[in-house]
Scaffold this active site. Structure first.
Site, mmCIF file in Angstrom:
data_model
loop_
_atom_site.group_PDB
_atom_site.id
_atom_site.type_symbol
_atom_site.label_atom_id
_atom_site.label_comp_id
_atom_site.label_asym_id
_atom_site.label_seq_id
_atom_site.Cartn_x
_atom_site.Cartn_y
_atom_site.Cartn_z
ATOM 1 N N ASP A 8 26.189 55.146 39.533
ATOM 2 C CA ASP A 8 25.313 55.777 40.514
ATOM 3 C C ASP A 8 25.817 57.210 40.712
ATOM 4 O O ASP A 8 26.696 57.683 39.961
ATOM 5 C CB ASP A 8 25.226 54.945 41.806
ATOM 6 N N CYS A 65 30.729 53.269 40.529
ATOM 7 C CA CYS A 65 30.091 53.813 41.730
ATOM 8 C C CYS A 65 31.200 54.402 42.600
ATOM 9 O O CYS A 65 32.290 54.676 42.092
ATOM 10 C CB CYS A 65 29.246 52.770 42.454
ATOM 11 N N THR A 67 32.972 53.090 45.136
ATOM 12 C CA THR A 67 34.088 52.149 45.296
ATOM 13 C C THR A 67 34.198 51.161 44.137
ATOM 14 O O THR A 67 35.223 50.504 44.000
ATOM 15 C CB THR A 67 33.877 51.303 46.565
ATOM 16 N N GLY A 70 29.992 47.761 45.107
ATOM 17 C CA GLY A 70 28.557 47.464 45.021
ATOM 18 C C GLY A 70 28.162 47.092 43.606
ATOM 19 O O GLY A 70 27.434 46.104 43.383
ATOM 20 N N HIS A 98 42.805 36.774 30.803
ATOM 21 C CA HIS A 98 42.631 35.522 31.559
ATOM 22 C C HIS A 98 41.172 35.200 31.886
ATOM 23 O O HIS A 98 40.792 34.040 31.895
ATOM 24 C CB HIS A 98 43.398 35.593 32.890
ATOM 25 N N ARG A 109 35.691 57.078 43.994
ATOM 26 C CA ARG A 109 36.305 57.570 45.232
ATOM 27 C C ARG A 109 37.647 56.897 45.483
ATOM 28 O O ARG A 109 38.303 57.158 46.469
ATOM 29 C CB ARG A 109 35.355 57.344 46.416
ATOM 30 N N HIS A 133 42.906 29.113 29.966
ATOM 31 C CA HIS A 133 41.894 29.851 30.738
ATOM 32 C C HIS A 133 40.479 29.368 30.442
ATOM 33 O O HIS A 133 39.569 29.533 31.256
ATOM 34 C CB HIS A 133 41.999 31.352 30.459
HETATM 35 C C1 RB5 Z 1 27.126 55.304 47.555
HETATM 36 O O1 RB5 Z 1 27.259 56.119 48.669
HETATM 37 C C2 RB5 Z 1 28.148 54.193 47.598
HETATM 38 O O2 RB5 Z 1 27.815 53.297 48.607
HETATM 39 C C3 RB5 Z 1 28.234 53.515 46.263
HETATM 40 O O3 RB5 Z 1 28.587 54.427 45.283
HETATM 41 C C4 RB5 Z 1 29.235 52.380 46.162
HETATM 42 O O4 RB5 Z 1 30.488 52.769 46.628
HETATM 43 C C5 RB5 Z 1 28.812 51.084 46.690
HETATM 44 O O5 RB5 Z 1 29.523 50.089 46.641
#
Ligand code: RB5
Length: 148
Positions: A8, A65, A67, A70, A98, A109, A133
């Protein structure tokens, strides 16, 4: 090996870095976006990549993304997908050995491009160990077949 990759708007830079890595490694890939002029929704990218893996159109998927959370939640909704959210090299190796993970998720991020590159390199080159496994993965497969 053929890989589908997507991100994303929160994962554009690491996606670029991992594509560069796959070019260097001679790994074939398809890039499913995003174009990301504006904010987009991660399920619109996670699900197409996961479906390509589940259908056997590609061998592996890589999703980035902000984090990685998502992307991993969405990808793991697709039957047959074992998406691992990874932010360290130890886990990158372990989840291949595994869990036979077939999709890798990372968060831009959370980690920088150098570590993301190392993680992807290890994840792309480590083989599944099978053995003890296999029984565990079969339990997940059985659940997928019999439930929901
Ligand atoms: C987008 O702002 C953010 O929510 C997305 O990139 C991700 O971290 C979602 O899990």
């Amino acid at each position: 090996m053929k890989v589908a990759i997507a991100s994303d708007h929160g994962g554009v830079n690491i996606r670029k870095e991992i594509k560069k890595l796959m070019d260097e490694m001679g790994i074939e890939y398809i890039d499913l976006g995003c174009e990301c002029g504006t904010s987009v929704d991660y399920p619109d990218y996670a699900i197409p990549v996961a479906e390509k893996v589940a259908r056997g159109e590609v061998d592996r998927g890589i999703l980035i993304c902000g984090t990685g959370i998502g992307m991993s939640i969405a990808a793991n909704k697709v039957k047959g997908v074992r998406c691992a959210l990874v932010h360290d090299v130890f886990s990158a190796r372990a989840t291949r050995e595994h869990n036979d993970s077939n999709v890798l998720a990372m968060g831009e991020r959370v980690i920088g491009p150098g570590l993301a590159r190392e993680i992807a390199k290890v994840w792309l080159t480590t083989k599944y160990e099978g053995g003890r496994h296999e029984n565990r993965l079969n339990k997940i497969k059985k659940y997928e077949e019999e439930n929901l």
